[in-house]
Scaffold this active site. Sequence first.
Site, short mmCIF file in Angstrom:
data_model
loop_
_atom_site.label_atom_id
_atom_site.label_comp_id
_atom_site.label_asym_id
_atom_site.label_seq_id
_atom_site.Cartn_x
_atom_site.Cartn_y
_atom_site.Cartn_z
N ARG A 202 45.05 38.98 37.67
CA ARG A 202 44.10 38.18 38.10
C ARG A 202 43.27 37.62 37.20
NH1 ARG A 202 42.24 37.31 43.46
NH2 ARG A 202 40.27 36.40 43.84
N TYR A 203 42.89 38.30 36.32
CA TYR A 203 41.70 37.94 35.34
C TYR A 203 42.36 37.85 33.63
CZ TYR A 203 38.74 38.97 39.38
OH TYR A 203 38.05 39.06 40.59
N VAL B 143 39.62 54.18 23.73
CA VAL B 143 38.68 53.45 24.15
C VAL B 143 39.12 52.05 23.92
CG1 VAL B 143 36.22 52.80 24.17
CG2 VAL B 143 36.91 55.29 24.03
N GLU B 144 39.52 52.02 22.58
CA GLU B 144 39.72 50.64 22.27
C GLU B 144 41.10 49.84 22.56
OE1 GLU B 144 37.78 51.31 17.72
OE2 GLU B 144 39.96 51.21 17.90
N ARG B 145 41.90 50.88 23.04
CA ARG B 145 43.33 50.18 23.74
C ARG B 145 42.95 49.73 24.95
NH1 ARG B 145 48.03 53.13 22.09
NH2 ARG B 145 47.47 54.89 20.40
N SER C 225 36.29 33.81 56.00
CA SER C 225 36.99 34.07 57.03
C SER C 225 36.69 33.73 58.36
CB SER C 225 37.81 35.35 56.69
OG SER C 225 36.76 36.33 56.92
N HIS D 163 53.32 60.53 19.14
CA HIS D 163 52.69 59.67 17.89
C HIS D 163 53.23 58.36 17.86
CE1 HIS D 163 50.72 58.63 14.09
NE2 HIS D 163 50.33 59.95 14.08
N ASP D 164 52.51 57.31 18.27
CA ASP D 164 53.04 55.89 18.42
C ASP D 164 53.48 55.35 17.02
OD1 ASP D 164 50.27 55.74 17.50
OD2 ASP D 164 49.94 54.16 19.05
N LYS E 297 31.17 27.53 55.46
CA LYS E 297 30.76 28.32 54.20
C LYS E 297 31.17 27.73 52.92
CE LYS E 297 28.61 32.00 53.82
NZ LYS E 297 27.58 32.15 53.39
N THR F 90 48.87 56.17 5.66
CA THR F 90 48.60 57.04 6.86
C THR F 90 48.62 56.11 7.93
OG1 THR F 90 47.05 58.45 7.83
CG2 THR F 90 45.95 56.80 6.74
N THR G 148 9.62 28.38 37.59
CA THR G 148 9.23 29.78 36.93
C THR G 148 9.04 30.77 37.91
OG1 THR G 148 6.87 29.38 36.73
CG2 THR G 148 8.26 28.52 34.71
N HIS G 149 9.55 32.16 37.73
CA HIS G 149 9.40 33.15 38.76
C HIS G 149 10.16 32.26 40.37
CE1 HIS G 149 6.41 35.03 36.51
NE2 HIS G 149 6.04 34.00 36.19
N GLU H 59 29.86 33.76 40.78
CA GLU H 59 29.49 34.93 41.06
C GLU H 59 30.66 35.69 40.45
OE1 GLU H 59 27.96 34.73 45.66
OE2 GLU H 59 30.05 34.80 45.38
N ASN I 97 30.74 28.94 49.12
CA ASN I 97 29.99 29.85 48.46
C ASN I 97 30.49 29.73 47.20
OD1 ASN I 97 29.35 30.95 50.95
ND2 ASN I 97 31.26 32.23 51.06
#
Length: 436
Positions: free
Chosen positions: A4-5, A308-310, A263, A68-69, A268, A93, A140-141, A275, A270
């Site tokens: 989807r993204y 993590v990097e994968r 729905s 081991h890839d 509406k 290596t 502002t605010h 978002e 939106n």
Amino acid sequence: MIERYSTKEMSKLWSDESKFKTWLEVEMAVCEVWAEKGVIPHDAMKVIREKANFDIERIKEIEQEVHHDVIAFVTCVAENIGPEGRYVHLGLTSSDVIDTASSLLLTRALDIVIEALVSLINVVREKAQEFKYVPCIGRTHGVHAEPMTFGLKILNWLDELLRGEVRLNSAREMIKVGKISGAVGTYAHCPPDVEEKVCARLGLRPAPISTQILQRDKHATIMSSLAILGGTLERIALEIRHLQRTEVLEAAEPFSSKQKGSSAMPHKRNPILCERICGMSRLLRGYALAAMENMALWHERDISHSSVERVIWPDSFNLIHYMILMMQKVISNMDVFGENISKNLDMTRGLIFSQRVLLALVDAGLDRNGAYEIIQSNAKKAWRTGQDFRALCKNDERITKYLSLELLDSLFDVNYYIRHVDSIFDRFTGNPYIGQ
């Protein structure tokens, strides 16, 4: 990243096919350099060039056994080549291949992002110019402050996007490094001149020093730059969301003819695209934090960063690319409601000119605190009763003692507040420091 993204360009770049092609690109560059040094015989190198290839399913099959890839990949490539395949991965290596290839992939991913960002920047620049002189209320605010122009609001977005481009280009230059330095970075089995020639072939610089890996501050810089850019896109999206609120309705993201907002409630409309961008920026910040966590590894490296990097690299680049494309769609087709902008500018019945009246009283000789109390008392009355602020000022002898009615009227001129618009816009023409 879920389909989807995902974007077509990023999905292709971060696919297994692309990854293994880039690994092979590195392995072949190393082989070519070894051949130049006479380590790989000419005839063997000819066979390697002709037959070096891989099969993803075969790599997966081997990996199921060896866990081991890189070994699975090298084994698969060697199978395709035949006996001459023994020269592939000579003196290397795994991280020599992975990290050097990753630098190539990250650089190419940044190229895609920068190209999309430049396109967005051009759209924002055009929109700022279109609404350059359209007066609107500044807030502002979340509260009405003083007049500005809608073009200045958009121009401020442009300035921040330009800084994002600078950060991405800087991160791109930082990551254009490779390492072919061996198990702990000592070049024990592959001398530094091989690294230099390999990197030159790949369009990279050799890292001045490395361990078994390239140090992860470079990669954290990239992820942080993406997250900051995501924050800029979120800021723009949040502004459009606020402007689309029923009570404001100065601008709105595009809404197609067959689109449905709810729905349950047919009326509406939106701001779902904006978002979505705001939500995605949260993911980018989380991934940036994960990239920073990857910086501290045991000794010359451990493997805790790899998993993590994968996830964070393909996800982050898909996200930011999607967000940029979505923001370009929003701004290109954004509805701007001029009547509501004018109505909101007049909503407080002149209260937004309070500072100018204050300064005129001070200029006429009244002390600032005294002038402030007089203006604030009239402002409070206007808030409370809904009366016109200018009329209240004209009926206050404490004010008319110092200011003529003609002068008072002149203080309620919107054009006074936007008289420097051209000067601000001019700063973005041929100024090399804008965006820095």
